[in-house]
Design a protein around this motif. Structure first.
Motif, mmCIF file in Angstrom:
data_model
loop_
_atom_site.group_PDB
_atom_site.id
_atom_site.type_symbol
_atom_site.label_atom_id
_atom_site.label_comp_id
_atom_site.label_asym_id
_atom_site.label_seq_id
_atom_site.Cartn_x
_atom_site.Cartn_y
_atom_site.Cartn_z
ATOM 1 N N GLU A 171 -1.359 13.576 35.665
ATOM 2 C CA GLU A 171 -1.742 14.950 35.961
ATOM 3 C C GLU A 171 -1.040 15.835 34.948
ATOM 4 N N ASN A 172 -1.789 16.630 34.224
ATOM 5 C CA ASN A 172 -1.208 17.687 33.400
ATOM 6 C C ASN A 172 -2.140 18.877 33.573
ATOM 7 N N TYR A 173 -2.834 19.297 32.561
ATOM 8 C CA TYR A 173 -3.798 20.377 32.768
ATOM 9 C C TYR A 173 -5.078 19.866 33.435
ATOM 10 N N ARG A 174 -5.266 18.538 33.446
ATOM 11 C CA ARG A 174 -6.371 17.878 34.144
ATOM 12 C C ARG A 174 -5.833 16.619 34.789
ATOM 13 N N VAL A 175 -6.674 15.967 35.579
ATOM 14 C CA VAL A 175 -6.300 14.709 36.223
ATOM 15 C C VAL A 175 -7.039 13.578 35.505
ATOM 16 N N VAL B 173 -12.030 7.403 44.005
ATOM 17 C CA VAL B 173 -12.107 8.866 43.986
ATOM 18 C C VAL B 173 -12.482 9.373 42.588
ATOM 19 N N ASN B 174 -13.327 10.383 42.556
ATOM 20 C CA ASN B 174 -13.727 11.012 41.301
ATOM 21 C C ASN B 174 -12.677 12.048 40.936
ATOM 22 N N THR B 175 -11.948 11.813 39.854
ATOM 23 C CA THR B 175 -10.901 12.750 39.460
ATOM 24 C C THR B 175 -11.376 13.787 38.454
ATOM 25 N N HIS B 176 -12.657 13.743 38.077
ATOM 26 C CA HIS B 176 -13.162 14.666 37.067
ATOM 27 C C HIS B 176 -12.932 16.121 37.469
ATOM 28 N N PHE B 177 -13.116 16.429 38.748
ATOM 29 C CA PHE B 177 -12.945 17.795 39.215
ATOM 30 C C PHE B 177 -11.613 17.986 39.930
ATOM 31 N N GLY B 178 -10.728 16.984 39.833
ATOM 32 C CA GLY B 178 -9.436 17.056 40.498
ATOM 33 C C GLY B 178 -8.559 18.168 39.927
ATOM 34 N N GLU B 179 -7.811 18.800 40.791
ATOM 35 C CA GLU B 179 -6.876 19.837 40.381
ATOM 36 C C GLU B 179 -5.463 19.271 40.413
ATOM 37 N N PRO B 180 -4.741 19.335 39.307
ATOM 38 C CA PRO B 180 -3.361 18.848 39.311
ATOM 39 C C PRO B 180 -2.472 19.768 40.138
ATOM 40 N N GLU B 181 -1.349 19.217 40.587
ATOM 41 C CA GLU B 181 -0.359 20.020 41.295
ATOM 42 C C GLU B 181 0.158 21.099 40.344
#
Length: 95
Positions: free
Chosen positions: A22-26, A59-67
């Motif tokens: 996780e950075n600016y994206r997952v 899980v699809n992480t394409h739209f994931g929001e990092p902490e």
């Protein structure tokens, strides 16, 4: 965070690589080799007692929001990788 897992099951060499960051994206990557040949989840599940995939694999992480906070991102990465390690370690070792 990355992990490489190796098991021998009934003379078959099972290897799994998993990375999650996780950075600016997952970002997530998962790959499988069976006896040194590239495979996938379908090939691996023949050797599993539990046929359910860990959620992190599907899980699809394409739209994931990092902490938001860095410490929370690192905790999340460790948790996701640990989930895969726990699952893979549940495969019985048989040489």
């Amino acid at each position: 965070m990355k992990t490489h897992l190796l098991k021998w099951h009934e003379g078959v060499k099972l290897e799994v690589w998993f990375s999650y960051t996780e950075n600016y994206r997952v970002f997530k990557a998962f790959s499988v080799e069976i006896n040194g040949k590239k495979s996938n989840w379908t090939g691996l599940k023949k050797y599993l007692e539990c046929k359910e995939r860990p959620r992190m694999i599907t899980v699809n992480t394409h739209f994931g929001e990092p902490e938001v906070l860095e410490k929370d991102r690192h905790r999340s990465e460790r948790h996701k990788v640990h989930e895969i390690e726990e699952f893979f370690n549940s495969i019985s070792d048989v040489s």
